[in-house]
Design an enzyme around this catalytic site. Structure first.
Site, PDB file in Angstrom:
ATOM      1  N   ARG A  94       0.830  -1.205   0.000  1.00  0.00           N
ATOM      2  CA  ARG A  94       0.000   0.000   0.000  1.00  0.00           C
ATOM      3  C   ARG A  94       0.862   1.250   0.000  1.00  0.00           C
ATOM      4  O   ARG A  94       1.809   1.372   0.766  1.00  0.00           O
ATOM      5  CB  ARG A  94      -0.908   0.042   1.226  1.00  0.00           C
ATOM      6  N   ARG A 104      -6.804   0.993  -4.009  1.00  0.00           N
ATOM      7  CA  ARG A 104      -5.721   0.529  -3.135  1.00  0.00           C
ATOM      8  C   ARG A 104      -5.647  -0.988  -3.126  1.00  0.00           C
ATOM      9  O   ARG A 104      -6.647  -1.662  -3.289  1.00  0.00           O
ATOM     10  CB  ARG A 104      -5.883   1.061  -1.726  1.00  0.00           C
ATOM     11  N   ASP A 107      -6.496  -1.952   2.499  1.00  0.00           N
ATOM     12  CA  ASP A 107      -6.853  -0.893   3.448  1.00  0.00           C
ATOM     13  C   ASP A 107      -7.302  -1.582   4.725  1.00  0.00           C
ATOM     14  O   ASP A 107      -8.203  -2.417   4.689  1.00  0.00           O
ATOM     15  CB  ASP A 107      -7.977  -0.032   2.875  1.00  0.00           C
ATOM     16  N   ASP A 109      -8.652  -0.744   8.498  1.00  0.00           N
ATOM     17  CA  ASP A 109      -9.184   0.292   9.379  1.00  0.00           C
ATOM     18  C   ASP A 109      -9.465  -0.290  10.747  1.00  0.00           C
ATOM     19  O   ASP A 109     -10.194  -1.286  10.865  1.00  0.00           O
ATOM     20  CB  ASP A 109     -10.487   0.881   8.817  1.00  0.00           C
TER      21      ASP A 109
END
Length: 173
Positions: A94, A104, A107, A109
């Site tokens: 990334r 991307r 990811d 989170d």
């Protein structure tokens, strides 16, 4: 909390992580990220959701996203866990684009850490967009439907309120 008998406090917290990818082989990236998260020292895996397909939020034409969620128990602080997640993103290729919602390869989170709230700085908990994204809520409701997120409510109710329009199970071929 310890008692008079010298019992040690439980240092583990349940943490919930959202995963997404839409470049390369998105499902493979998400599955690899699951494995790398579970390999973090001090992490005990609890649950993995199914993989979901969703349309991208970002600018221009982009491939669909593969989304998922996982739950882990960890002794790490939320900040230390976030650093580990960012290291995994980096290891999987990334690069942080200047454009929000750009495509991307992965990811990760940090969505919620039980007993932890953060506002501002590098980390906000619970994740400020958690309740607005069905591609986060559907996988999270699959693994933690009764999770109560302070200030937002129960995950299953939040997921029902947004529905699953635009979501589908990611079919592995």
């Amino acid at each position: 909390m310890s008692d008079d008998k010298g019992a040690r406090p439980c240092l583990f917290r349940r943490a919930y992580i959202g995963l997404g990818a839409n470049l390369g082989e998105p499902h493979a990236q998400v599955l690899r990220a699951f494995d790398l998260i579970e390999d973090i020292p001090g992490v005990t895996p609890v649950a993995r959701s199914s993989l979901y397909r969703s349309a991208p939020l970002g600018p221009g034409p982009q491939p669909d996203y593969c989304n998922a969620a996982c739950a882990i128990d960890t002794a790490s602080t939320p900040e230390a866990l976030l650093q580990r997640l960012q290291a995994i993103e980096h290891a999987l290729g990334r690069e942080r684009p200047r454009v929000r919602w750009a495509p991307r390869c992965i990811d990760l989170d940090l969505l919620h850490v039980e007993g932890a709230a953060r506002v501002g700085g590098a980390l906000t908990l619970p994740h400020p967009e958690l309740h607005k994204r069905n591609f986060v809520l559907a996988p999270l409701a699959e693994i933690a439907p009764t999770l109560e997120v302070p200030g937002l409510g129960r995950i299953d109710a939040l997921a029902r309120a947004l529905g699953e329009v635009g979501l589908a199970r990611w079919e592995l071929v």
